[in-house]
Each structure stands twice: as structure tokens, then as C-alpha cells.
Design a protein around this motif. Structure first.
Motif, PDB file in Angstrom:
ATOM      1  N   THR A  18      42.255  -4.097  -2.650  1.00  0.00           N
ATOM      2  CA  THR A  18      42.639  -3.152  -1.592  1.00  0.00           C
ATOM      3  C   THR A  18      42.362  -1.697  -2.004  1.00  0.00           C
ATOM      4  OG1 THR A  18      44.909  -3.261  -2.451  1.00  0.00           O
ATOM      5  CG2 THR A  18      44.383  -4.652  -0.566  1.00  0.00           C
ATOM      6  N   TRP A  30      42.995   2.739  -1.529  1.00  0.00           N
ATOM      7  CA  TRP A  30      44.126   3.648  -1.752  1.00  0.00           C
ATOM      8  C   TRP A  30      44.627   4.320  -0.482  1.00  0.00           C
ATOM      9  CZ3 TRP A  30      42.368   8.069   0.235  1.00  0.00           C
ATOM     10  CH2 TRP A  30      40.992   8.350   0.131  1.00  0.00           C
ATOM     11  N   ASN A  31      43.925   4.171   0.637  1.00  0.00           N
ATOM     12  CA  ASN A  31      44.271   5.036   1.778  1.00  0.00           C
ATOM     13  C   ASN A  31      45.521   4.585   2.545  1.00  0.00           C
ATOM     14  OD1 ASN A  31      42.744   2.874   2.738  1.00  0.00           O
ATOM     15  ND2 ASN A  31      41.904   4.043   4.436  1.00  0.00           N
ATOM     16  N   LYS A  35      44.572  -6.977  -6.416  1.00  0.00           N
ATOM     17  CA  LYS A  35      44.283  -5.781  -7.206  1.00  0.00           C
ATOM     18  C   LYS A  35      44.274  -4.561  -6.299  1.00  0.00           C
ATOM     19  CE  LYS A  35      41.026  -3.139  -8.319  1.00  0.00           C
ATOM     20  NZ  LYS A  35      41.793  -1.922  -8.586  1.00  0.00           N
ATOM     21  N   GLU A  82      43.672   1.545  -8.274  1.00  0.00           N
ATOM     22  CA  GLU A  82      44.458   1.959  -9.452  1.00  0.00           C
ATOM     23  C   GLU A  82      45.284   3.213  -9.199  1.00  0.00           C
ATOM     24  OE1 GLU A  82      43.719   1.124 -13.967  1.00  0.00           O
ATOM     25  OE2 GLU A  82      42.241   2.512 -13.131  1.00  0.00           O
ATOM     26  N   GLY A 110      38.631  -1.270 -10.862  1.00  0.00           N
ATOM     27  CA  GLY A 110      37.907  -2.239 -10.041  1.00  0.00           C
ATOM     28  C   GLY A 110      36.714  -2.843 -10.748  1.00  0.00           C
ATOM     29  N   GLY A 140      37.568  -1.653   1.390  1.00  0.00           N
ATOM     30  CA  GLY A 140      37.143  -0.498   0.608  1.00  0.00           C
ATOM     31  C   GLY A 140      35.828   0.042   1.132  1.00  0.00           C
ATOM     32  N   SER A 141      35.080   0.653   0.253  1.00  0.00           N
ATOM     33  CA  SER A 141      33.849   1.321   0.676  1.00  0.00           C
ATOM     34  C   SER A 141      32.728   0.314   0.919  1.00  0.00           C
ATOM     35  CB  SER A 141      33.424   2.322  -0.392  1.00  0.00           C
ATOM     36  OG  SER A 141      33.146   1.637  -1.596  1.00  0.00           O
ATOM     37  N   LEU A 167      35.139  -2.460   5.650  1.00  0.00           N
ATOM     38  CA  LEU A 167      34.445  -1.372   4.955  1.00  0.00           C
ATOM     39  C   LEU A 167      34.575  -0.044   5.696  1.00  0.00           C
ATOM     40  CD1 LEU A 167      31.354  -3.575   4.021  1.00  0.00           C
ATOM     41  CD2 LEU A 167      33.435  -3.195   2.685  1.00  0.00           C
ATOM     42  N   CYS A 220      39.724   4.409   7.739  1.00  0.00           N
ATOM     43  CA  CYS A 220      38.441   3.759   8.031  1.00  0.00           C
ATOM     44  C   CYS A 220      38.141   3.800   9.522  1.00  0.00           C
ATOM     45  CB  CYS A 220      38.454   2.327   7.526  1.00  0.00           C
ATOM     46  SG  CYS A 220      39.888   1.406   8.106  1.00  0.00           S
ATOM     47  N   GLU A 280      30.279   8.955   6.397  1.00  0.00           N
ATOM     48  CA  GLU A 280      31.741   8.910   6.441  1.00  0.00           C
ATOM     49  C   GLU A 280      32.286   9.977   5.489  1.00  0.00           C
ATOM     50  OE1 GLU A 280      33.778   5.565   4.509  1.00  0.00           O
ATOM     51  OE2 GLU A 280      35.075   5.422   6.265  1.00  0.00           O
TER      52      GLU A 280
HETATM   53  P1  NAP Z   1      36.426   1.650  -3.061  1.00  0.00           P
HETATM   54  O1  NAP Z   1      36.036   2.678  -4.012  1.00  0.00           O
HETATM   55  O2  NAP Z   1      35.390   0.740  -2.520  1.00  0.00           O
HETATM   56  O3  NAP Z   1      37.591   0.804  -3.755  1.00  0.00           O
HETATM   57  C1  NAP Z   1      38.268  -0.222  -3.068  1.00  0.00           C
HETATM   58  C2  NAP Z   1      38.850  -1.186  -4.085  1.00  0.00           C
HETATM   59  O4  NAP Z   1      37.786  -1.833  -4.781  1.00  0.00           O
HETATM   60  C3  NAP Z   1      39.697  -0.517  -5.151  1.00  0.00           C
HETATM   61  O5  NAP Z   1      40.778  -1.362  -5.473  1.00  0.00           O
HETATM   62  C4  NAP Z   1      38.736  -0.399  -6.316  1.00  0.00           C
HETATM   63  O6  NAP Z   1      39.385  -0.337  -7.561  1.00  0.00           O
HETATM   64  C5  NAP Z   1      37.966  -1.691  -6.168  1.00  0.00           C
HETATM   65  N1  NAP Z   1      36.655  -1.699  -6.816  1.00  0.00           N
HETATM   66  C6  NAP Z   1      35.833  -0.655  -7.049  1.00  0.00           C
HETATM   67  N2  NAP Z   1      34.709  -1.080  -7.679  1.00  0.00           N
HETATM   68  C7  NAP Z   1      34.831  -2.421  -7.810  1.00  0.00           C
HETATM   69  C8  NAP Z   1      33.988  -3.440  -8.377  1.00  0.00           C
HETATM   70  N3  NAP Z   1      32.800  -3.147  -8.923  1.00  0.00           N
HETATM   71  N4  NAP Z   1      34.421  -4.723  -8.358  1.00  0.00           N
HETATM   72  C9  NAP Z   1      35.616  -5.020  -7.821  1.00  0.00           C
HETATM   73  N5  NAP Z   1      36.439  -4.126  -7.287  1.00  0.00           N
HETATM   74  C10 NAP Z   1      36.050  -2.823  -7.272  1.00  0.00           C
HETATM   75  O7  NAP Z   1      37.144   2.274  -1.774  1.00  0.00           O
HETATM   76  P2  NAP Z   1      38.287   3.371  -1.797  1.00  0.00           P
HETATM   77  O8  NAP Z   1      37.679   4.626  -2.285  1.00  0.00           O
HETATM   78  O9  NAP Z   1      39.500   2.865  -2.470  1.00  0.00           O
HETATM   79  O10 NAP Z   1      38.643   3.445  -0.242  1.00  0.00           O
HETATM   80  C11 NAP Z   1      37.922   4.176   0.674  1.00  0.00           C
HETATM   81  C12 NAP Z   1      36.974   3.320   1.484  1.00  0.00           C
HETATM   82  O11 NAP Z   1      37.648   2.194   2.030  1.00  0.00           O
HETATM   83  C13 NAP Z   1      36.407   4.043   2.673  1.00  0.00           C
HETATM   84  O12 NAP Z   1      35.025   3.810   2.771  1.00  0.00           O
HETATM   85  C14 NAP Z   1      37.119   3.415   3.860  1.00  0.00           C
HETATM   86  O13 NAP Z   1      36.416   3.496   5.064  1.00  0.00           O
HETATM   87  C15 NAP Z   1      37.313   2.032   3.406  1.00  0.00           C
HETATM   88  N6  NAP Z   1      38.420   1.387   4.129  1.00  0.00           N
HETATM   89  C16 NAP Z   1      38.146   0.433   5.052  1.00  0.00           C
HETATM   90  C17 NAP Z   1      39.162  -0.166   5.781  1.00  0.00           C
HETATM   91  C18 NAP Z   1      38.862  -1.223   6.792  1.00  0.00           C
HETATM   92  O14 NAP Z   1      39.773  -1.951   7.146  1.00  0.00           O
HETATM   93  N7  NAP Z   1      37.650  -1.358   7.273  1.00  0.00           N
HETATM   94  C19 NAP Z   1      40.477   0.208   5.549  1.00  0.00           C
HETATM   95  C20 NAP Z   1      40.734   1.181   4.603  1.00  0.00           C
HETATM   96  C21 NAP Z   1      39.690   1.761   3.892  1.00  0.00           C
HETATM   97  P3  NAP Z   1      39.714   1.059  -8.327  1.00  0.00           P
HETATM   98  O15 NAP Z   1      39.599   2.143  -7.323  1.00  0.00           O
HETATM   99  O16 NAP Z   1      41.089   0.852  -8.826  1.00  0.00           O
HETATM  100  O17 NAP Z   1      38.720   1.175  -9.422  1.00  0.00           O
END
Ligand code: NAP
Ligand code: MG
Length: 449
Positions: free
Chosen positions: A126, A128-129, A152, A155, A185, A205-206, A228, A261, A352
Motif C-alpha cells: 500500500t 502513503w497517501n 507492507k 515505510e 519496498g 501505488g505508482s 495506480l 490518485c 500526475e
Molecule cells: P510507490 O512509490 O509506487 O509505492 C507504493 C508502495 O510500493 C509502497 O509501499 C512502496 O514501499 C512499495 N514499493 C516501492 N518499490 C517497490 C518494489 N520495487 N517492490 C515492491 N514494492 C515496492 O507509490 P507511493 O509514492 O507510495 O504513492 C503514490 C502513488 O500511488 C501515486 O502515483 C498515486 O496515484 C498512486 N495511488 C493510487 C491509488 C489507486 O487506488 N489507484 C490510490 C492511492 C495512490 P516504500 O515506499 O516503503 O519503499
């Protein structure tokens, strides 16, 4: 050591060690051990335990809300809404357990029945937002469908998710059914992708990380669902209730400091009312108070970290705005709300930002609005504002996005499917559809010969 800061004050609020790959392996082993008894539980007993979990969350809503606000920075009103929505989400899936039924299919020579079988151990990742809300969207269907989970959280915002795991135990969810690991992650999250005992990755996430996970899951044909990023459109036609649309427009993009998102960060306005709507949008944005997230009248808090503030500024520094709001100067990771009308080919119209920056883009007619709306790699959500009911439905159907609202900016109801088209995701959360993504469909033919 992992150091967590309050984004509104920069004060250290918590320190803890990072989980290691060994910790993940131990969590996966615990989930695997708990899985047979959890899946074998009678549906009514699983429902009862999940309802007790939901009620326990509800009883701790104020505590969870305050923790979320201190860790993540969202206003207390929002985090209180989230805490109650977490309880409601778990209640919804508790009630869904007995209703996720298979079917019997008429075939020659016998009967054919289908079953939804749990996957076993699922890995949930999941962002952080909306930390606890995103956790509940995954915990609910995963556990209801009879899986054990390793979750997970991001962090930087793990505190409410850790608390949810404690509350699950307190409510009687058996040990090992819900495990939380807090680590980076790329190591801890990735370990779940690689581990053969994890049968599915549920990720929010992203888009960038989501793509990587999809590739990682391919090796074992591991199930994967992805929620995403987005660059959603808020389409305002000339015949809309412009006052109502303009009153709702700030919330649609600045809510949660734009770290949403579903943020309708592209406001598309019909040319004949462009200037009038822009004035109204600026007027309603002036009332959008940015400041202390613990204060009752605050609409928007800080951004989540210094790093994320820098990322948002890479879009907003030097942006020619038509409105820039007021924000505290610091300490804290503050950014004002901004409205701009850049040329259509500007990067800020397409990427974004994940911050409180809205771009307003004119369109000529219905076809033009749809063309601009769909000119995006994303397709998560969007809104249409018009008094013409037929047009509302035509445009909603033509929008390449999964979650649309008409004369409203709301995206999220736990009873209705949520998810993205194109690079905004794969699969759906919420509703009975979510349960399909946390189970395998099995078909059994019984001969009557
Ligand atoms: P992120 O950087 O993709 O991180 C999301 C999660 O993935 C975190 O728990 C992160 O862990 C983990 N992660 C990162 N690299 C990884 C890897 N190589 N393998 C496994 N896990 C990994 O996203 P964010 O910066 O937290 O959140 C912002 C993004 O989420 C935005 O793009 C937003 O649009 C999107 N989002 C989408 C929705 C939806 O429902 N569509 C909802 C909310 C947010 P760590 O950060 O702990 O390293
Ligand atoms: Mg990130």
C-alpha cells in the motif's frame, strides 16, 4: 533505523528498525501456517470475526485518525472520515463472505458447480497517501475470501496499519492471518513478489512501480491487481450548474493536498463559460484553508515529506498561475494551492503531479471534451457536470476511465467497483468484484451416469 516525522512540524514522532527480508519470510511462513484454519472456518464464523474487527476499528476511530494525521499530515476531519470508512469497508466484506457464491451450470451427463477458492497467502502493498484506508481496501476482500495476508505499508506512513494489525488480534482474528512488515519496498515488498508461497500481489501505488511488479509476478504467473496513478478530468459543460461545480472543484483536486490518485487535476471547461467558471473556481479556492491539520477548520494540510514537496515543486516552480493560495512557511512541508491555464502541451497538463496544482483547459464541444479527456495514458476517475441527462451518460460512457461521477466529484463507495482503465490499473477494488480478485474460480463436473 526508520525515522518518522510529523509533516506539519517536522518533529520526529517514531523510530523503529526496518524489517528485513528474513522478517518477510517469517511473516509469509506465519500466514501460510494460519491459512488452512482460516479458510476452513465456517463462513458465518469468519463473518462474525471480521465484524468484531470492524467494530473494534470503529471504537478506536479517534485514536486511528489522530495517528494518521500526525504521521501523514491529512486534516483530522479527513482522517476521521477515513477511520470510519475503514470500519465500514471491513463490515461490507464481512457481510459479503456468505454472498460470494458459486453457480450450478446445466451440462450434459451431470451437474457442474463452481466454487470461489481462497488463493492462500496474499501479499498486499500500500501507498502513503491514504494509509489505513488503502490497507482496508485490501485486507477486507483478502481476509473475507479466506486468504491469509502479509501487508507492507509505505515505510513513511506505517503507524495506522500497524495499529490495525493489533486491533485485528484484539478482535480475535487468529494470529498469522494478518501480518504487517514495515520495510523498504524494493527489498521487503519485492521479496513478496519473488516468494513462491505468495500467490497474489495486491498493489496500490505508482504506475512505475506497478509495471515493475507486473513483470516480477510474470515469472510464477502470480496473480496481480494494480491500483495506480491518474490524471483525471473534471469536465464542466456550459449548461452545468456552474456555481455548484465550482464549489466542488477545489475538493476534487486539492483534497489530501492533491495526493489523491483520483484527483481531478485537469479541469476541462467549455469555452463559452471558461472565464466565468475560472473566476468561480478561484473564488471557491480562496476559501480553501491550508494549515494545521489538527485544527477543525483546516481544509488542507502539508505534503507528506520534504522529498515529495520537492517533487511537486518540480512542476509548480515557475508555473504561471492564475491563482496561488496562502500556505504556512514552515517548519513543515507546505505548498499552496495553485490554479494555472498553461498551453496544452505543457508537461503539467499530462503528468500526475500528486500535489495541489490544477490545470484548467478549454474545450469547444462534447467531442472535443472527450478527445482531451482520453488523451492520457491514465484512466482512473473523472467527473461530468451538465444539466443534460443524456449528455451526462453519453460522455460518462465515452470517458476512458473506470470510476466516473456525474454532477459530483465522489469516487469511492465500498459497495461499488473502483479501479482504472489503461495505465491506471488492473482489476477492481471494492464491491463483490474485489472478492473475485482474491479467489480462484474452480469448476467441478459431477457425472450422474
Ligand atoms: P510507490 O512509490 O509506487 O509505492 C507504493 C508502495 O510500493 C509502497 O509501499 C512502496 O514501499 C512499495 N514499493 C516501492 N518499490 C517497490 C518494489 N520495487 N517492490 C515492491 N514494492 C515496492 O507509490 P507511493 O509514492 O507510495 O504513492 C503514490 C502513488 O500511488 C501515486 O502515483 C498515486 O496515484 C498512486 N495511488 C493510487 C491509488 C489507486 O487506488 N489507484 C490510490 C492511492 C495512490 P516504500 O515506499 O516503503 O519503499
Ligand atoms: Mg514512492
Amino acid at each position: 533505523m526508520l525515522t518518522l516525522r510529523n509533516p506539519a512540524t517536522e518533529a520526529v514522532i517514531h523510530e523503529m528498525p526496518h524489517a528485513t527480508v528474513d522478517d518477510v519470510d517469517a511473516a509469509i511462513a506465519a500466514a501460510k501456517a494460519a491459512s488452512p484454519a482460516w479458510r476452513a472456518l465456517s463462513p458465518v464464523d469468519r463473518t462474525r470475526l471480521l465484524r468484531r474487527f470492524a467494530d473494534t476499528i470503529g471504537a478506536h476511530a479517534d485514536e486511528l485518525a489522530e495517528l494518521e494525521t500526525r504521521n501523514m499530515g491529512m486534516p483530522l476531519g479527513s482522517s476521521t472520515w477515513c477511520a470510519n470508512a475503514v470500519a465500514d469497508t471491513i463490515h461490507y466484506f464481512a457481510g459479503a463472505v456468505e454472498k460470494h457464491t458459486g453457480s450450478s451450470i446445466p451440462v450434459a451427463g451431470g451437474v457442474d458447480v463452481t466454487f470461489h477458492e481462497p488463493l492462500g497467502v496474499v501479499g498486499l502493498i500500500t501507498p502513503w497517501n491514504f494509509p489505513m484506508l488503502m490497507a482496508s481496501w485490501k485486507i477486507g476482500p483478502a481476509l473475507a475470501a479466506g486468504n491469509a495476508a502479509v501487508l507492507k505499508p509505505a515505510e513513511i506512513t506505517p503507524l495506522t496499519t500497524m495499529r490495525l494489525a493489533e486491533l485485528a488480534l484484539e478482535a480475535g482474528i487468529p494470529e498469522g492471518v494478518l501480518n504487517v512488515v514495515v520495510g523498504p519496498g524494493s527489498k521487503v515488498g519485492w521479496r513478496m513478489v519473488e516468494h513462491p508461497d505468495v500467490r497474489k500481489i495486491g498493489f496500490t501505488g505508482s504506475t512505475e512501480v506497478g509495471k515493475r511488479l507486473m513483470v516480477g509476478c510474470a515469472d510464477q504467473v502470480k496473480r496481480v491487481t494494480l491500483e495506480l496513478g491518474g490524471k483525471s478530468a473534471n469536465i464542466v459543460f456550459a449548461d452545468a450548474d456552474l456555481e455548484k461545480a465550482a464549489l466542488a472543484a477545489p475538493g476534487a483536486v486539492f483534497d489530501n493536498s492533491g495526493q489523491d490518485c483520483c484527483a481531478r487535476s485537469r479541469v476541462l471547461v467549455q469555452r463559452s463559460v471558461f472565464d466565468r467558471f475560472l473566476d468561480l473556481f478561484i473564488e471557491s479556492s480562496r476559501a480553501w484553508k491550508v494549515g494545521d491539520p489538527m485544527a477543525a477548520d483546516t481544509a488542507m494540510g502539508p505534503l507528506v515529506t520534504a522529498g515529495h514537496l520537492a517533487a511537486v515543486r518540480s512542476y509548480s516552480d515557475g508555473l504561471d498561475t492564475v491563482f496561488t493560495g496562502e500556505a504556512p512557511t514552515g517548519p513543515g512541508y507546505w505548498h499552496p494551492v495553485m490554479i494555472a491555464t498553461p498551453a496544452y502541451d505543457a508537461v503539467v497538463c499530462h503528468e500526475e503531479v500528486f500535489g495541489p496544482v490544477a490545470v484548467v483547459i478549454p474545450f469547444d464541444d462534447e467531442a472535443d471534451a472527450i478527445r482531451i479527456c482520453n488523451d492520457s495514458v491514465y484512466g482512473l476517475s473523472g467527473s461530468v457536470w451538465t444539466r443534460d441527462g443524456a449528455r451526462a451518460l453519453r460522455v460518462a460512457r465515452a470517458m476512458e476511465a473506470g470510476t466516473i461521477s456525474v454532477n459530483s466529484n465522489s469516487s469511492v463507495r465500498y459497495a461499488t467497483p473502483f479501479g482504472g482503465f489503461k495505465q491506471s490499473g488492473l482489476g477492481r477494488e471494492h464491491s463483490m468484484h474485489a472478492l473475485d480478485h482474491y479467489s480462484e474460480l474452480k469448476n467441478v463436473f459431477i457425472s450422474t451416469d
